[in-house]
Design a protein around this motif. Structure first.
Motif, PDB file in Angstrom:
ATOM      1  N   VAL A   1      36.485  32.653  22.033  1.00 20.76           N
ATOM      2  CA  VAL A   1      37.689  32.106  21.405  1.00 20.76           C
ATOM      3  C   VAL A   1      37.291  30.915  20.538  1.00 20.76           C
ATOM      4  CG1 VAL A   1      39.896  30.949  21.793  1.00 20.76           C
ATOM      5  CG2 VAL A   1      39.215  32.863  23.247  1.00 20.76           C
ATOM      6  N   ASP A   2      37.738  30.903  19.292  1.00 20.43           N
ATOM      7  CA  ASP A   2      37.501  29.786  18.384  1.00 20.43           C
ATOM      8  C   ASP A   2      38.782  28.968  18.258  1.00 20.43           C
ATOM      9  OD1 ASP A   2      34.879  30.512  17.925  1.00 20.43           O
ATOM     10  OD2 ASP A   2      35.370  31.744  16.177  1.00 20.43           O
ATOM     11  N   VAL A   3      38.642  27.665  18.440  1.00 23.41           N
ATOM     12  CA  VAL A   3      39.788  26.750  18.361  1.00 23.41           C
ATOM     13  C   VAL A   3      39.628  25.895  17.100  1.00 23.41           C
ATOM     14  CG1 VAL A   3      41.059  24.894  19.488  1.00 23.41           C
ATOM     15  CG2 VAL A   3      39.964  26.693  20.864  1.00 23.41           C
ATOM     16  N   THR A   4      40.613  25.933  16.247  1.00 26.37           N
ATOM     17  CA  THR A   4      40.558  25.193  14.986  1.00 26.37           C
ATOM     18  C   THR A   4      41.259  23.851  15.140  1.00 26.37           C
ATOM     19  OG1 THR A   4      40.567  27.270  13.742  1.00 26.37           O
ATOM     20  CG2 THR A   4      41.117  25.261  12.533  1.00 26.37           C
TER      21      THR A   4
ATOM     22  N   ILE B   1      40.244  19.835  26.903  1.00 23.28           N
ATOM     23  CA  ILE B   1      40.077  21.286  27.039  1.00 23.28           C
ATOM     24  C   ILE B   1      39.106  21.613  28.177  1.00 23.28           C
ATOM     25  CG2 ILE B   1      39.210  23.367  25.894  1.00 23.28           C
ATOM     26  CD1 ILE B   1      40.209  22.193  23.250  1.00 23.28           C
TER      27      ILE B   1
ATOM     28  N   ARG C   1      43.576  31.365  24.557  1.00 22.64           N
ATOM     29  CA  ARG C   1      44.289  30.790  23.405  1.00 22.64           C
ATOM     30  C   ARG C   1      45.585  30.128  23.846  1.00 22.64           C
ATOM     31  NH1 ARG C   1      42.770  36.004  21.405  1.00 22.64           N
ATOM     32  NH2 ARG C   1      40.953  35.844  20.026  1.00 22.64           N
TER      33      ARG C   1
ATOM     34  N   VAL D   1      44.734  26.869  25.881  1.00 25.08           N
ATOM     35  CA  VAL D   1      44.273  25.786  25.009  1.00 25.08           C
ATOM     36  C   VAL D   1      45.446  25.198  24.237  1.00 25.08           C
ATOM     37  CG1 VAL D   1      42.887  25.264  22.964  1.00 25.08           C
ATOM     38  CG2 VAL D   1      41.916  26.631  24.820  1.00 25.08           C
ATOM     39  N   LYS D   2      46.318  26.050  23.746  1.00 21.18           N
ATOM     40  CA  LYS D   2      47.498  25.562  23.023  1.00 21.18           C
ATOM     41  C   LYS D   2      48.370  24.703  23.925  1.00 21.18           C
ATOM     42  CE  LYS D   2      50.742  25.542  19.779  1.00 21.18           C
ATOM     43  NZ  LYS D   2      51.875  24.968  20.518  1.00 21.18           N
TER      44      LYS D   2
END
Length: 273
Positions: A188-191, A205, A257, A260-261
């Protein structure tokens, strides 16, 4: 007419005829009884052998042992039944040698005319023997991907995510990707905005990720933050990986996702923090 009736009456009361008939029926009964006994004893011995192997420190997977057990039992059943059939036909007075010769010629003709069928059966046999995949596994064969519903000696049936059923001849299965044999990895990539406090976001996180194995049984261990994956003038991308049970990577990616959000929202993280 009287001559025919007398002849039939004489043959009907012929003692040798009834003796031969009784002996033949007895032989058929003995052949049937012994064949059933041999099959049952053979299956019991093979099951006992595999049970002993299961307690050995050196063993193959349980799925493969179960497949081999069933395959060997079926082969023994077919062989014993074939021998019993030949013996029964011989008792009935049929010419076994001529029958086998005729069957060999017919089999040879069928073999030349059905090479693809023979190829499918041989390939299916090795798929089962080598435990390449089993029912319930998620696999990909060429352009077909989905759950294995059935494995036969001739065809394999795969159901994709939209419910379509693909029937694939085993002879055309040259390469298989099995997603159910080994653990999967969710990526998972977190921007994040470039001017944000990355260190604070990583800490929040990471603390949240440590709690996830207690919430989701699909996780083998706590997910990890690998660090910054890419940089651009406007954003930073953090990469998170998680080892999951086989074929659970996609579902855990969606879970990560969301978590994390929620974590960033809970800490009210923004570029200024």
């Amino acid at each position: 007419m009287d001559y025919i009736a007398d002849k039939l009456k004489k043959e009907f009361f012929d003692e040798d005829l009834w003796v031969d008939l009784s002996v033949g029926i007895l032989k058929l009964f003995v052949i049937f009884f012994l064949s059933r006994l041999v099959i049952r004893l053979s299956k019991a011995v093979i099951s006992k052998f595999f049970l002993v192997r299961s307690k050995s420190p050196i063993r193959v997977s349980e799925r493969r042992e179960a497949t081999l057990l069933k395959l060997i039992q079926n082969v023994i059943t077919y062989i014993v039944n074939f021998i019993a059939l030949i013996m029964a036909l011989e008792v009935c007075g049929l010419d076994i040698k001529g029958l086998l010769a005729g069957a060999g010629i017919v089999g040879l003709a069928i073999g030349f005319g059905a090479q693809s069928l023979v190829k499918d059966i041989i390939t299916g046999f090795f798929i089962i023997l080598e435990d390449q995949f089993s029912v319930g596994d998620h696999i990909k064969v060429k352009d077909f991907e989905g759950e294995v519903l059935e494995i036969g000696l001739r065809t394999t049936k795969i159901k994709n995510v939209t419910g379509q059923l693909h029937v694939i001849p085993n002879g055309s299965i040259l390469e298989v990707t099995n997603y159910s044999m080994l653990n999967s990895v969710a990526v998972v990539d977190v921007t994040l905005p470039y001017d944000g406090n990355v260190k604070s976001a990583e800490a929040a996180i990471a603390a949240m990720l440590d709690t996830l194995p207690h919430k989701y049984n699909e996780l083998v261990k706590a997910p990890e933050i690998l660090g910054i994956e890419t940089l651009s003038p406007t954003e930073i991308v953090l990469r998170i990986t998680a080892e999951t049970l086989p074929n659970k990577g996609s579902s855990i990616s969606r879970v990560l996702r969301k978590e994390v959000k929620d974590c960033l929202d809970q800490h009210e993280w923004n570029p200024g923090n």
